[in-house]
Design a protein around this motif. Structure first.
Motif, PDB file in Angstrom:
ATOM      1  N   ASN A 164       0.728  -1.012   0.185  1.00  0.00           N
ATOM      2  CA  ASN A 164       0.071   0.182  -0.071  1.00  0.00           C
ATOM      3  C   ASN A 164       0.543   1.355  -0.032  1.00  0.00           C
ATOM      4  OD1 ASN A 164      -2.451  -1.621   0.194  1.00  0.00           O
ATOM      5  ND2 ASN A 164      -2.274  -1.867   2.317  1.00  0.00           N
ATOM      6  N   HIS A 165       2.199   1.065  -0.110  1.00  0.00           N
ATOM      7  CA  HIS A 165       2.938   2.256  -0.063  1.00  0.00           C
ATOM      8  C   HIS A 165       3.401   2.839  -1.151  1.00  0.00           C
ATOM      9  CE1 HIS A 165       6.388   5.121   1.015  1.00  0.00           C
ATOM     10  NE2 HIS A 165       5.749   5.003   2.501  1.00  0.00           N
ATOM     11  N   LEU A 166       3.771   3.972  -1.604  1.00  0.00           N
ATOM     12  CA  LEU A 166       4.037   4.522  -2.965  1.00  0.00           C
ATOM     13  C   LEU A 166       5.301   4.043  -3.435  1.00  0.00           C
ATOM     14  CD1 LEU A 166       2.765   8.164  -2.676  1.00  0.00           C
ATOM     15  CD2 LEU A 166       1.610   6.258  -4.074  1.00  0.00           C
ATOM     16  N   LYS A 167       6.203   3.826  -2.442  1.00  0.00           N
ATOM     17  CA  LYS A 167       7.514   3.193  -2.931  1.00  0.00           C
ATOM     18  C   LYS A 167       7.656   1.704  -2.827  1.00  0.00           C
ATOM     19  CE  LYS A 167      10.176   7.007  -1.001  1.00  0.00           C
ATOM     20  NZ  LYS A 167      11.144   7.599   0.048  1.00  0.00           N
ATOM     21  N   TYR A 168       6.558   1.001  -2.937  1.00  0.00           N
ATOM     22  CA  TYR A 168       6.312  -0.358  -2.778  1.00  0.00           C
ATOM     23  C   TYR A 168       7.234  -0.900  -4.280  1.00  0.00           C
ATOM     24  CZ  TYR A 168       5.178  -5.282  -3.290  1.00  0.00           C
ATOM     25  OH  TYR A 168       5.287  -6.742  -3.462  1.00  0.00           O
ATOM     26  N   GLY A 169       8.083  -2.005  -3.728  1.00  0.00           N
ATOM     27  CA  GLY A 169       8.884  -2.542  -4.841  1.00  0.00           C
ATOM     28  C   GLY A 169      10.040  -1.536  -5.684  1.00  0.00           C
ATOM     29  N   ALA A 170      10.156  -0.624  -4.734  1.00  0.00           N
ATOM     30  CA  ALA A 170      11.335   0.528  -5.306  1.00  0.00           C
ATOM     31  C   ALA A 170      12.501  -0.023  -4.684  1.00  0.00           C
ATOM     32  CB  ALA A 170      11.102   1.881  -5.033  1.00  0.00           C
ATOM     33  N   TYR A 171      13.190  -1.346  -4.809  1.00  0.00           N
ATOM     34  CA  TYR A 171      14.106  -1.902  -3.966  1.00  0.00           C
ATOM     35  C   TYR A 171      15.514  -1.274  -4.175  1.00  0.00           C
ATOM     36  CZ  TYR A 171      10.769  -5.610  -3.598  1.00  0.00           C
ATOM     37  OH  TYR A 171       9.659  -6.257  -3.374  1.00  0.00           O
ATOM     38  N   LEU A 172      16.406  -1.307  -3.217  1.00  0.00           N
ATOM     39  CA  LEU A 172      17.624  -0.422  -2.933  1.00  0.00           C
ATOM     40  C   LEU A 172      18.895  -1.332  -3.724  1.00  0.00           C
ATOM     41  CD1 LEU A 172      15.662   1.223  -1.090  1.00  0.00           C
ATOM     42  CD2 LEU A 172      17.894   1.578   0.107  1.00  0.00           C
ATOM     43  N   SER A 173      19.701  -0.553  -4.104  1.00  0.00           N
ATOM     44  CA  SER A 173      21.015  -1.464  -4.644  1.00  0.00           C
ATOM     45  C   SER A 173      21.820  -1.581  -3.376  1.00  0.00           C
ATOM     46  CB  SER A 173      21.724  -0.432  -5.862  1.00  0.00           C
ATOM     47  OG  SER A 173      22.224   0.792  -5.093  1.00  0.00           O
ATOM     48  N   LYS A 174      22.869  -2.391  -3.871  1.00  0.00           N
ATOM     49  CA  LYS A 174      23.874  -2.515  -2.684  1.00  0.00           C
ATOM     50  C   LYS A 174      24.397  -1.283  -2.086  1.00  0.00           C
ATOM     51  CE  LYS A 174      28.049  -3.552  -3.882  1.00  0.00           C
ATOM     52  NZ  LYS A 174      29.510  -3.980  -4.028  1.00  0.00           N
ATOM     53  N   ASP A 175      24.700  -0.562  -2.884  1.00  0.00           N
ATOM     54  CA  ASP A 175      25.381   1.068  -2.321  1.00  0.00           C
ATOM     55  C   ASP A 175      24.337   1.735  -1.855  1.00  0.00           C
ATOM     56  OD1 ASP A 175      27.977   0.225  -3.339  1.00  0.00           O
ATOM     57  OD2 ASP A 175      27.537   1.407  -5.270  1.00  0.00           O
ATOM     58  N   GLN A 176      23.230   1.886  -2.184  1.00  0.00           N
ATOM     59  CA  GLN A 176      21.952   2.549  -1.605  1.00  0.00           C
ATOM     60  C   GLN A 176      21.720   2.168  -0.028  1.00  0.00           C
ATOM     61  OE1 GLN A 176      19.071   2.218  -4.481  1.00  0.00           O
ATOM     62  NE2 GLN A 176      19.056   4.351  -4.935  1.00  0.00           N
ATOM     63  N   VAL A 177      21.860   0.753   0.151  1.00  0.00           N
ATOM     64  CA  VAL A 177      21.651  -0.122   1.523  1.00  0.00           C
ATOM     65  C   VAL A 177      22.944   0.468   2.141  1.00  0.00           C
ATOM     66  CG1 VAL A 177      21.592  -1.929   2.716  1.00  0.00           C
ATOM     67  CG2 VAL A 177      20.174  -1.750   0.725  1.00  0.00           C
ATOM     68  N   ALA A 178      24.232   0.341   1.932  1.00  0.00           N
ATOM     69  CA  ALA A 178      25.272   0.580   2.336  1.00  0.00           C
ATOM     70  C   ALA A 178      25.257   2.106   3.259  1.00  0.00           C
ATOM     71  CB  ALA A 178      26.550   0.724   1.677  1.00  0.00           C
ATOM     72  N   LYS A 179      24.702   3.024   2.566  1.00  0.00           N
ATOM     73  CA  LYS A 179      24.613   4.256   3.027  1.00  0.00           C
ATOM     74  C   LYS A 179      23.516   4.347   4.016  1.00  0.00           C
ATOM     75  CE  LYS A 179      25.708   6.300  -1.560  1.00  0.00           C
ATOM     76  NZ  LYS A 179      25.229   7.462  -2.706  1.00  0.00           N
ATOM     77  N   LEU A 180      22.433   3.570   3.849  1.00  0.00           N
ATOM     78  CA  LEU A 180      21.355   3.494   5.013  1.00  0.00           C
ATOM     79  C   LEU A 180      22.210   3.170   6.112  1.00  0.00           C
ATOM     80  CD1 LEU A 180      18.194   1.794   3.418  1.00  0.00           C
ATOM     81  CD2 LEU A 180      18.600   4.459   4.188  1.00  0.00           C
ATOM     82  N   VAL A 181      23.021   1.875   6.177  1.00  0.00           N
ATOM     83  CA  VAL A 181      23.549   1.397   7.396  1.00  0.00           C
ATOM     84  C   VAL A 181      24.791   2.164   7.931  1.00  0.00           C
ATOM     85  CG1 VAL A 181      22.108  -0.539   6.878  1.00  0.00           C
ATOM     86  CG2 VAL A 181      24.550  -0.428   6.282  1.00  0.00           C
ATOM     87  N   ALA A 182      25.165   3.034   7.229  1.00  0.00           N
ATOM     88  CA  ALA A 182      26.747   3.359   7.519  1.00  0.00           C
ATOM     89  C   ALA A 182      26.679   4.195   9.111  1.00  0.00           C
ATOM     90  CB  ALA A 182      27.379   4.559   6.415  1.00  0.00           C
ATOM     91  N   PRO A 183      27.931   3.832   9.753  1.00  0.00           N
ATOM     92  CA  PRO A 183      27.918   4.505  11.050  1.00  0.00           C
ATOM     93  C   PRO A 183      28.442   5.985  10.927  1.00  0.00           C
ATOM     94  CG  PRO A 183      29.987   3.207  10.692  1.00  0.00           C
ATOM     95  CD  PRO A 183      28.846   2.878   9.300  1.00  0.00           C
ATOM     96  N   HIS A 184      28.337   6.692  11.858  1.00  0.00           N
ATOM     97  CA  HIS A 184      28.817   8.093  12.031  1.00  0.00           C
ATOM     98  C   HIS A 184      30.308   7.893  11.825  1.00  0.00           C
ATOM     99  CE1 HIS A 184      29.618  12.247  13.228  1.00  0.00           C
ATOM    100  NE2 HIS A 184      28.407  12.410  13.159  1.00  0.00           N
ATOM    101  N   PRO A 185      30.957   8.864  10.969  1.00  0.00           N
ATOM    102  CA  PRO A 185      32.640   8.788  11.048  1.00  0.00           C
ATOM    103  C   PRO A 185      33.200   9.093  12.188  1.00  0.00           C
ATOM    104  CG  PRO A 185      31.436  10.510   9.019  1.00  0.00           C
ATOM    105  CD  PRO A 185      30.349   9.864  10.150  1.00  0.00           C
TER     106      PRO A 185
END
Length: 585
Positions: free
Chosen positions: A83-104
């Protein structure tokens, strides 16, 4: 019959700024240690056999907390909710990496801590985005100082299984908000875990099998679950993956004979083998688990291309030698590291391995679960067997030394980012008594499951009060047949029971649904559970009879709607096909 083989060694690649340039302005007091995790007693049947040989080194992994704490969770819900507008807009490897990256600053702080103890930056590397660090070649004495630990050799009673672990470890107080877990430390997986043997596993001669009614074959399952008429059409895009831990290898000859007997329309069934962490893959030494899994995913989803992951790690037959005196591998981490680093991953993955949740340190379980979440954000459907001990095997006592009895949920099946598969039996179907199910003691109940679980509690009442956690993640999510599966092993017909049987069956059904989605130029189903508990729930055969006894009780009962024995029920492919989500974006 043919198969291909690739080898993958889990060596993390440095892709962030070199840590040797990092520094912190005000170094903390590294001697101010706070306990991270500690067992009150040595877990399970492990026994200490003393200190490791002089000069023993250890490699360990450090999970760093992400800078944006809820970014991954929020994204998974968006791309997985029909039911979400972003349904199926899966992320790439690099996009996921940015999501989970720690603070410097987290990276700088951890590097300073390691350097303080003499660990060279050249021994430290990061996974993509720096979410995990791996530290190699650390002397055990140094590891003890770093972690306030006491690493010793432990042996599982009655086996040659030897591991290097500590019953407790600590971190400097300043690191607790930056580090989620360190492994290997306090995770004592027994020789039967991460795989838990199917209860009632047995082998019989072909003559005995021919005299039995009610045996399960692909033809029975395809008819029962209404997928006989579907012909896959997206073989160039769609793939299904199967995991093999603990020296479980696939015999291509057994697969060929199985398909010839039970899927006579299948021509040249084959699979790609990816060897991870030097598993020693040998098709001449097949295991019942691996043969079962690949034979039934092929039996359900042929001609969809298959990938078999042969994963080295904590193995049943590990024998120390002078070069490798102890086993320090964490098999889930090795496999997941390989998966996360790949650009292209099978859309469906079947895994028939698990162990009592309480044997996994909570922070370790959460960190591994989040790695499954990363795959879900990339559009991968991950299915795990719920287990084969009902609500719990043995005496069901908590392993904290308290003697308290409680139901024993199975991990990784309790991870909210995977789909857990329970078991049924018979025609008409009823719950299989071995089907593990219950409620996590680590993971909170996810929103997608709230209505279904509360509906079950209204029917349960006060039964089993105090033996389970009523506010947590319930499992399994779905189910399928789990008793009297016919397989080929070493050129002989055998019978196998367990949710190890039901999981590849459901994975095959999901792979066929993904095939249809791809053939219609739609995104694949990805993380399944938000869809399963909403529009797809009416595409399952509700199982309302049977129970999963254990822990000296009758266990939970299968009831109308979701229950912690058979989940939402067993799949009807055609009804699910009619309920497939169509993105609105």
């Amino acid at each position: 019959m043919h198969y291909l083989r690739l080898s993958v060694l889990c060596a993390l690649t440095v892709i962030t700024t070199p840590l040797e340039s990092a520094a912190t302005p005000f170094p903390p007091n590294w001697n101010h240690m706070h306990t991270k995790h500690r067992w009150n007693v040595i877990p399970g049947k492990w026994e200490s056999i003393g200190q490791p040989p002089v000069g023993t080194t250890i490699d360990f992994s450090i999970a760093l907390k992400p800078h944006r704490e809820h970014a991954l969770t929020d994204t998974i819900h968006e791309v997985s909710n029909p039911n979400h507008l972003k349904y199926g807009a899966y992320l790439s490897k690099d996009q996921v990496a940015k999501l989970v990256a720690p603070h410097p600053y987290t990276l700088k702080l951890v590097e300073t801590w390691l350097r303080h103890h003499g660990v060279s930056p050249s021994n430290v590397s990061t996974s993509h985005g720096g979410n995990w660090l791996t530290v190699t070649g650390v002397a055990v004495s140094t590891a003890n100082e770093l972690l306030g630990a006491s690493y010793q050799l432990y042996r599982y009673a009655g086996t040659n299984e030897t591991i290097l672990r500590t019953v407790g470890y600590a971190l400097p107080a300043a690191l607790h908000v930056h580090v989620q877990t360190v492994a290997p430390t306090t995770y004592f997986g027994s020789p039967l875990t991460p795989r838990k043997r199917a209860r009632g596993h047995r082998g019989r001669a072909a003559a005995a099998l021919s005299a039995r009614d009610g045996l399960v074959t692909p033809a029975i399952l395809r008819s029962l679950y209404n997928s006989v008429t579907y012909q896959p059409a997206a073989m160039e895009q769609n793939r299904i993956g199967v995991t093999g831990f603990h020296g479980q290898y696939v015999s291509d000859e057994d697969l060929e004979k199985f398909m010839r007997h039970f899927r006579s329309d299948a021509n040249d069934p084959n699979f790609l083998v990816i060897d991870i962490n030097d598993s020693g893959y040998d098709p001449n030494k097949p295991g019942w688990e691996a043969n079962l899994d690949i034979q039934y995913t092929q039996g359900m989803a042929w001609p969809t291309p298959h990938v078999f992951y042969s994963i080295g790690g904590l193995a049943e037959e590990f024998i120390p030698d002078s070069f490798t005196p102890v086993n320090t591998n964490e098999p889930y981490l090795g496999w997941l590291d390989t998966m996360i680093r790949q650009e292209d991953i099978p859309q469906t993955i079947s895994t028939s391995y698990g162990g009592d949740e309480q044997t996994f340190p909570p922070d370790y379980a959460k960190s591994v679960c989040e790695l499954f979440g990363q795959l879900g954000a990339r559009g991968v459907s991950i299915l795990f067997a719920s287990g084969d001990e009902g609500v719990g095997g043995g005496d069901c006592k908590k392993n904290d030394g308290s003697g308290v009895v409680e139901f024993q949920p199975i991990f990784p099946a309790t991870c909210p980012w995977v789909t857990s598969v329970g078991g049924t039996m018979g025609r008409p179907e009823v719950a299989a008594p071995l089907s593990s199910g219950g409620f996590s003691n680590v993971f909170k109940r996810p929103d997608y499951q709230t209505d279904a679980v509360l509906g079950f509690f209204q029917q349960l009442g006060n039964q089993h009060s105090g033996l389970y956690n009523a506010s947590s993640r319930g499992h399994p999510d779905v189910a399928a047949q789990a008793i009297d599966f016919v397989i080929f092993l070493d050129d002989e017909l055998k019978l196998v029971d367990g949710t190890s049987c039901s999981t590849p069956v459901v994975a095959g059904i999901i792979s066929l649904l993904n095939d249809y989605q791809l053939s219609m130029n739609r995104p694949v189903l990805g993380f399944l559970n938000p869809w399963l508990y909403s529009t797809a729930s009416q595409g399952f055969n509700d199982i309302t009879s049977g129970s999963n006894p254990g822990c000296g009780t009758d266990g939970f009962s299968a009831v109308p709607g979701w229950d912690p024995v058979t989940g939402l029920g067993t799949p009807d492919f055609q009804r699910l096909l009619e309920r497939l989500p169509i993105p609105t974006n």
